[in-house]
Design a protein around this motif. Structure first.
Motif, PDB file in Angstrom:
ATOM      1  N   VAL A 158       8.646  -1.146  -1.454  1.00 24.73           N
ATOM      2  CA  VAL A 158       8.859  -0.487  -0.168  1.00 24.73           C
ATOM      3  C   VAL A 158       9.059  -1.550   0.907  1.00 24.73           C
ATOM      4  N   THR A 159      10.085  -1.349   1.719  1.00 28.64           N
ATOM      5  CA  THR A 159      10.305  -2.169   2.899  1.00 28.64           C
ATOM      6  C   THR A 159      10.437  -1.234   4.089  1.00 28.64           C
ATOM      7  N   THR A 160       9.644  -1.445   5.115  1.00 28.28           N
ATOM      8  CA  THR A 160       9.747  -0.603   6.309  1.00 28.28           C
ATOM      9  C   THR A 160      10.621  -1.299   7.353  1.00 28.28           C
ATOM     10  N   VAL A 161      11.474  -0.512   7.989  1.00 32.20           N
ATOM     11  CA  VAL A 161      12.323  -0.995   9.082  1.00 32.20           C
ATOM     12  C   VAL A 161      12.256   0.035  10.204  1.00 32.20           C
ATOM     13  N   LEU A 162      12.646  -0.342  11.391  1.00 24.03           N
ATOM     14  CA  LEU A 162      12.632   0.601  12.500  1.00 24.03           C
ATOM     15  C   LEU A 162      13.670   1.706  12.269  1.00 24.03           C
ATOM     16  N   PRO A 163      13.359   2.943  12.628  1.00 23.40           N
ATOM     17  CA  PRO A 163      14.306   4.046  12.401  1.00 23.40           C
ATOM     18  C   PRO A 163      15.669   3.820  13.044  1.00 23.40           C
ATOM     19  N   ILE A 164      15.713   3.127  14.182  1.00 22.84           N
ATOM     20  CA  ILE A 164      16.976   2.916  14.880  1.00 22.84           C
ATOM     21  C   ILE A 164      17.968   2.140  14.019  1.00 22.84           C
ATOM     22  N   VAL A 165      17.460   1.354  13.053  1.00 20.74           N
ATOM     23  CA  VAL A 165      18.336   0.549  12.198  1.00 20.74           C
ATOM     24  C   VAL A 165      19.282   1.442  11.401  1.00 20.74           C
ATOM     25  N   MET A 200       0.831  -1.202   0.000  1.00 21.22           N
ATOM     26  CA  MET A 200       0.000   0.000   0.000  1.00 21.22           C
ATOM     27  C   MET A 200       0.868   1.256   0.000  1.00 21.22           C
ATOM     28  N   LEU A 201       1.937   1.250   0.799  1.00 24.84           N
ATOM     29  CA  LEU A 201       2.852   2.387   0.834  1.00 24.84           C
ATOM     30  C   LEU A 201       3.540   2.572  -0.517  1.00 24.84           C
ATOM     31  N   ALA A 202       3.936   1.456  -1.137  1.00 22.56           N
ATOM     32  CA  ALA A 202       4.613   1.525  -2.429  1.00 22.56           C
ATOM     33  C   ALA A 202       3.698   2.112  -3.495  1.00 22.56           C
ATOM     34  N   LYS A 203       2.442   1.661  -3.507  1.00 19.76           N
ATOM     35  CA  LYS A 203       1.481   2.145  -4.499  1.00 19.76           C
ATOM     36  C   LYS A 203       1.246   3.647  -4.341  1.00 19.76           C
ATOM     37  N   GLU A 204       1.080   4.096  -3.106  1.00 22.70           N
ATOM     38  CA  GLU A 204       0.817   5.514  -2.869  1.00 22.70           C
ATOM     39  C   GLU A 204       2.045   6.359  -3.178  1.00 22.70           C
ATOM     40  N   LEU A 205       3.228   5.880  -2.802  1.00 20.62           N
ATOM     41  CA  LEU A 205       4.467   6.612  -3.089  1.00 20.62           C
ATOM     42  C   LEU A 205       4.667   6.750  -4.590  1.00 20.62           C
ATOM     43  N   ASP A 206       4.399   5.700  -5.308  1.00 19.12           N
ATOM     44  CA  ASP A 206       4.516   5.716  -6.767  1.00 19.12           C
ATOM     45  C   ASP A 206       3.589   6.763  -7.369  1.00 19.12           C
ATOM     46  N   GLU A 207       2.347   6.809  -6.898  1.00 16.14           N
ATOM     47  CA  GLU A 207       1.365   7.763  -7.429  1.00 16.14           C
ATOM     48  C   GLU A 207       1.760   9.205  -7.103  1.00 16.14           C
ATOM     49  N   VAL A 208       2.242   9.439  -5.892  1.00 18.88           N
ATOM     50  CA  VAL A 208       2.665  10.789  -5.500  1.00 18.88           C
ATOM     51  C   VAL A 208       3.808  11.268  -6.389  1.00 18.88           C
ATOM     52  N   LEU A 209       4.780  10.410  -6.648  1.00 19.65           N
ATOM     53  CA  LEU A 209       5.925  10.786  -7.478  1.00 19.65           C
ATOM     54  C   LEU A 209       5.521  11.023  -8.926  1.00 19.65           C
ATOM     55  N   LYS A 210       4.568  10.241  -9.428  1.00 21.76           N
ATOM     56  CA  LYS A 210       4.076  10.446 -10.793  1.00 21.76           C
ATOM     57  C   LYS A 210       3.423  11.814 -10.944  1.00 21.76           C
ATOM     58  N   LYS A 211       2.641  12.209  -9.950  1.00 22.04           N
ATOM     59  CA  LYS A 211       1.930  13.486 -10.012  1.00 22.04           C
ATOM     60  C   LYS A 211       2.891  14.671  -9.882  1.00 22.04           C
ATOM     61  N   ALA A 212       3.960  14.488  -9.117  1.00 19.79           N
ATOM     62  CA  ALA A 212       4.863  15.611  -8.806  1.00 19.79           C
ATOM     63  C   ALA A 212       6.023  15.749  -9.779  1.00 19.79           C
ATOM     64  N   ASN A 213       6.309  14.704 -10.561  1.00 22.87           N
ATOM     65  CA  ASN A 213       7.527  14.703 -11.370  1.00 22.87           C
ATOM     66  C   ASN A 213       7.253  14.053 -12.725  1.00 22.87           C
TER      67      ASN A 213
END
Length: 509
Positions: free
Chosen positions: A463-470, A434-447
């Protein structure tokens, strides 16, 4: 009543009122002339005939025509290697007392950048200008009596062949004016601790002894320090320990990615002031509250040039082509990314610092950092700069009500097809697809370039999410923890493979 604070604030206000705004174009012409004059007798000055350049009717144009661009490795190979070996009068008169060890977000090992006494004075002068600019912010007199926590690298500089070495923040902190020592925290003894985790532990143990009014440091490491202090004392926010905290001066990277996570550590809003201190010099600082842009310091030993950040001027590895045109401060425009070149009192000449900037106000010489030349992702024509990546992630944060203070990505190949694989530092449980799909759409609209690439060679987004501490643990594993260290936003395929192997072993998510 804060009598001393009132006196300090009054003195700052008076000096600010008596100091006229410099003519930035004239200041830059004067700085270049001084640099060329002082260095004309050096080996570099003789090689490029500085005496002849100084006789030209247009010194700036002649300088650009005669002296090529240099990145660090080019300067090191022909010139700075000789300086490191102890040879005097190579790119600047005499020999430097210090070398700044750059954290090197894109390099494989730390760079060693000469830091002359003139540069120490330049950095000190810029710091004073920053303090003077506080008169433009609505701060009470009591603020000027509070302590300042400067979270930089260790001040325990290493002696090597007649000079001292360390990161620029450690060099700067070891040269603070005597009158400032009473305000400076964590103090000399703790600041000397080389191990970042041990230093932060000592800060946490002593935190209640200090009345901190301001913080200064890289956002990612500042967050980790604040989290440690909060955890150690079992409180909810940093204001439960430092109730008079009112200002944070960020430096070297855009603060916006960290804004949500940083604010979650506070009980009340504080004033955020951006600064631009690099290993090569103190370049700019924010001097008014109406904007988050920073003013170039144009009269302080650094001469600036700008190359339009266009794909045709950039090599595949992110380096700058010699035929790329440069312009002066007189010719810049807003809404255009530029590769920043600097010439300094430390003997850097037409030096590609690696950052890209944009002007928000030409007359005031105000800029924002927009990214790194080597973090420009254009493997398949997508033309993604760091500011575009940051902007897209802020949209994702808003849409899903999450925090993404850290990220990195690479163009990877799966069965000879290119994908952009993003690693997002976030504690979210939202599905990666879901994050990948939305990120892809945002980038298409902006660039539009990204949209075209997605219809051709760029087959998708992962998209792969990891903890920020990593991300901080990765930096630690690279022996680059704390100080001026900044996370690399775009990786090569080779480096990305190492990153993914690290993630598989260390991500507790």
């Amino acid at each position: 009543m804060a009598i001393i604070g009132s006196l300090i604030k009054g003195a700052i206000n008076l000096k600010d009122a008596l100091s006229p705004e410099p003519n930035h174009e004239e200041s830059q012409q004067k700085v270049l002339q001084e640099l060329l004059t002082i260095a004309s007798g050096t080996e570099f000055g003789k090689e490029y005939d500085f005496d002849n350049i100084l006789e030209s009717k247009n010194i700036q144009e002649e300088f650009a025509n005669k002296v090529p661009y240099f990145d660090y490795h080019q300067l090191l190979e022909k010139w700075w290697g000789r300086v490191i070996d102890g040879e005097p009068n190579v790119t600047w008169p005499g020999s430097p007392d210090y070398f700044a060890l750059s954290s090197g977000t894109t390099g494989k090992k730390s760079k060693r950048i000469p830091v002359t006494n003139e540069m120490i004075e330049s950095i000190r002068s810029a710091g004073i200008k920053q303090v003077e600019a506080l008169s433009n912010f609505d701060l009470p007199a009591s603020f000027f009596e509070k302590d300042i926590m400067m979270l930089g690298s260790s001040t325990d500089l290493q002696e090597r062949e007649g000079h001292l070495e360390g990161e620029i923040s450690g060099i700067s902190a070891s040269n603070i004016p005597f009158w400032f020592e009473g305000f400076y925290k964590p103090g000399k003894e703790i600041a000397k601790i080389d191990d970042w985790d041990k230093r932060v532990q000592k800060i946490a143990e002593n935190a209640k002894k200090w009345d901190i009014g301001a913080l200064s440091g890289i956002p990612s490491w500042m967050e980790l320090m604040l989290q440690k202090v909060i955890e150690y004392h079992g409180v909810e926010t940093i204001h439960d320990i430092w109730p008079n905290l009112q200002v944070y001066t960020s430096g070297g990277v855009a603060f916006s990615p960290y804004e949500k996570s940083f604010n979650s550590l506070l009980k009340q809003p504080i004033t955020i002031i951006d600064t631009y201190l690099a290993s090569e010099g103190f370049i700019a600082c924010q001097d008014r509250p109406e904007t988050d842009a920073m003013k170039l310091i144009t009269n302080n030993g650094i001469y600036f040039e700008f190359v339009p950040f266009q794909p045709e001027y950039i090599n595949q590895d992110g380096s700058l082509k010699q035929e790329a045109p440069s312009i002066t401060l007189k010719e810049v425009e807003t809404d255009q990314d530029y590769v920043l070149l600097i010439t300094t009192v430390s003997g850097a000449w037409r030096y590609i610092i690696g950052d890209t900037i944009e002007f928000t106000d030409v007359e005031r010489a105000e800029i924002r950092i927009t990214g790194r030349t080597k973090f420009f992702l254009n493997v398949v024509g997508s033309q993604l700069s760091v500011n575009k990546m940051n902007a897209a992630l802020r949209v994702i944060e808003e849409k899903f009500n999450i925090e993404i203070p850290e990220f990195t990505l690479a163009a990877t190949r799966i069965h000879d097809e290119f994908y952009h694989h993003w690693y997002l530092g976030s504690e979210t449980t939202i599905d990666n697809e879901m994050l990948a799909k939305e990120l892809d759409e945002v980038l298409k609209k902006a660039n539009k370039n990204y949209k075209v690439a997605r219809s051709k060679a760029l087959k998708g987004v992962k998209v792969t999410t990891v903890l920020p501490i990593v991300f901080s643990e990765w930096s630690g594993a690279q022996k680059k923890k704390g100080g001026q260290v900044k996370m690399e936003r775009v990786m090569s395929e080779e480096k990305f493979a190492t990153w993914e192997a690290f993630i598989s072993e260390n991500d507790p998510k």
